[in-house]
Design a protein around this motif. Structure first.
Motif, short mmCIF file in Angstrom:
data_model
loop_
_atom_site.label_atom_id
_atom_site.label_comp_id
_atom_site.label_asym_id
_atom_site.label_seq_id
_atom_site.Cartn_x
_atom_site.Cartn_y
_atom_site.Cartn_z
N ASP A 1 0.81 -1.22 0.00
CA ASP A 1 0.00 0.00 0.00
C ASP A 1 0.84 1.27 0.00
OD1 ASP A 1 -2.36 -1.31 -0.13
OD2 ASP A 1 -2.92 -1.03 1.97
N ASN A 2 2.08 1.21 0.50
CA ASN A 2 2.81 2.47 0.68
C ASN A 2 4.28 2.42 0.26
OD1 ASN A 2 3.94 1.02 2.85
ND2 ASN A 2 2.40 1.80 4.27
N VAL A 3 4.65 1.47 -0.61
CA VAL A 3 6.00 1.47 -1.18
C VAL A 3 5.89 1.22 -2.68
CG1 VAL A 3 7.28 0.75 0.89
CG2 VAL A 3 6.28 -0.97 -0.59
N SER A 4 6.82 1.77 -3.44
CA SER A 4 6.80 1.61 -4.90
C SER A 4 7.48 0.31 -5.31
CB SER A 4 7.51 2.80 -5.57
OG SER A 4 8.89 2.78 -5.25
N LEU A 5 7.31 -0.06 -6.59
CA LEU A 5 7.96 -1.26 -7.11
C LEU A 5 9.48 -1.13 -7.05
CD1 LEU A 5 5.80 -2.10 -10.27
CD2 LEU A 5 5.59 -3.01 -7.96
N ARG B 1 5.00 -14.14 -3.85
CA ARG B 1 3.62 -14.61 -3.80
C ARG B 1 2.71 -13.45 -3.38
NH1 ARG B 1 1.99 -19.65 -0.04
NH2 ARG B 1 3.23 -20.71 -1.64
N ALA B 2 1.65 -13.23 -4.14
CA ALA B 2 0.69 -12.17 -3.84
C ALA B 2 -0.34 -12.69 -2.84
CB ALA B 2 0.00 -11.70 -5.12
N MET B 3 -0.45 -12.01 -1.70
CA MET B 3 -1.44 -12.35 -0.68
C MET B 3 -2.57 -11.33 -0.81
SD MET B 3 0.23 -14.88 0.48
CE MET B 3 -0.67 -15.35 1.95
N VAL B 4 -3.57 -11.68 -1.62
CA VAL B 4 -4.61 -10.73 -2.02
C VAL B 4 -5.71 -10.66 -0.97
CG1 VAL B 4 -6.35 -10.22 -3.76
CG2 VAL B 4 -4.13 -11.10 -4.45
N LEU C 1 1.48 -8.28 -12.11
CA LEU C 1 1.67 -9.72 -12.13
C LEU C 1 3.04 -10.10 -12.69
CD1 LEU C 1 0.36 -12.44 -11.56
CD2 LEU C 1 -0.64 -12.39 -13.84
N GLU C 2 3.47 -9.42 -13.75
CA GLU C 2 4.77 -9.74 -14.35
C GLU C 2 5.91 -9.47 -13.37
OE1 GLU C 2 7.46 -8.40 -18.24
OE2 GLU C 2 5.37 -7.75 -18.06
#
Length: 298
Positions: free
Chosen positions: A14-18, A60-63, A51-52
């Motif tokens: 939520d609060n850091v960039s790629l 792993r995405a924890m949605v 996603l890429e």
């Protein structure tokens, strides 16, 4: 490398960039070696859009299906406590710019874990540093580097240039006709410099308008690129993008934010707006948005 046990790498998206996530992962790999568990706590929109990136770095995405306040923070905290109670790791790395994780950090340290934090420069409060065993701020931009445009196909590069059609020779005119023709062309020749001056004046005017744009509006357009193109954007989507960049608090209304500049932003429909459009794209020579003048004609 200083660590031999299991390393956990937990990201609050939520609060850091790629860029910060990528730099943090490389730095911790260099410091500790293998990163055994990599999880990113995020919304479904974030996971689909990036996603890429997540595949590239084996994260792993924890949605979270819900989108309530602090939902992502709570999901990360619950998961961290469960992971450390099952098998206490040697190091837990938390990538976040949120000071709300201090109670979690203290609990993990009491369980015997070393807790290291990574935040985004300019977003992390000083109080966030005190709870961690180690904390570092990393610079991060708004977007990843743009892809290099593809080169033209080989067939197009190797195709011979088409020959221009031969023009018929200009017939020679008698002296009187030549003088009449020259007199007709003279006004057009005199108007050419004036046209160039008008074009230069319009470009200079556009540059001055861009320079005079309020700094907060410039930040809004960077956070919501779809607005800069002049298209209509749903207020919900614009608000999410602004909150992600910390330009709009969770309790503030986006209509009030855009309403500060009615000459630059149009909220539709007038009674209960659900979309916003940036009016500063099409400008007239007078400096007023073309869309605004169109509404006054109605």
């Amino acid at each position: 490398m200083t660590s031999r046990g299991r390393i956990l790498f937990l990201i609050d998206a939520d609060n850091v960039s790629l860029e910060v996530i990528e730099k943090a992962l490389l730095a911790k790999q260099k410091q500790h070696g293998a990163i055994h568990l990599r999880r990113c706590y995020c919304s479904a929109d974030f996971a689909l859009k990036n996603l890429e990136f997540l595949r590239e770095h084996s994260i792993r995405a924890m949605v979270n299906a819900t989108a309530g306040k602090n939902c992502t923070d709570i999901a990360l905290a619950v998961d961290a406590v469960q992971l450390c109670s099952d098998d206490c790791p040697e190091v837990v790395v938390i990538v976040a710019s949120d000071s709300d994780f201090a109670p979690l950090v203290i609990h993990l340290r009491e369980q015997g874990c070393r807790v290291e934090g990574v935040g985004q420069e300019g977003k992390t409060g000083a109080e966030s540093h005190r709870a961690y065993d180690d904390f570092v701020d990393l610079p991060g931009g708004r977007a990843r580097a743009a892809r290099v445009p593809r080169a033209a196909p080989a067939d197009a590069r190797e195709a011979p240039a088409a020959r221009a059609p031969r023009q018929a020779p200009t017939p020679r005119l008698p002296p009187a006709s030549r003088e009449a023709s020259a007199s007709r062309q003279a006004p057009a020749l005199r108007q050419a410099p004036a046209s160039r001056e008008a074009s230069a004046s319009r470009e200079a005017s556009a540059s001055r308008r861009a320079a005079a744009l309020p700094s907060d509006v410039s930040h809004w357009l960077e956070a919501v690129p779809a607005l800069a193109s002049g298209g209509a954007v749903e207020l919900r989507e614009a608000a999410e993008a602004l909150r992600k960049e910390k330009l709009l608090s969770r309790s503030a209304a986006s209509t009030r934010l855009f309403g500060k500049y009615p000459e630059l932003f149009e909220l539709l429909p007038a009674g209960q707006p659900n979309t916003v459009r940036y009016l500063g794209v099409a400008q007239s020579d007078s400096g007023r948005p073309a869309a605004s003048r169109g509404r006054r004609r109605k």
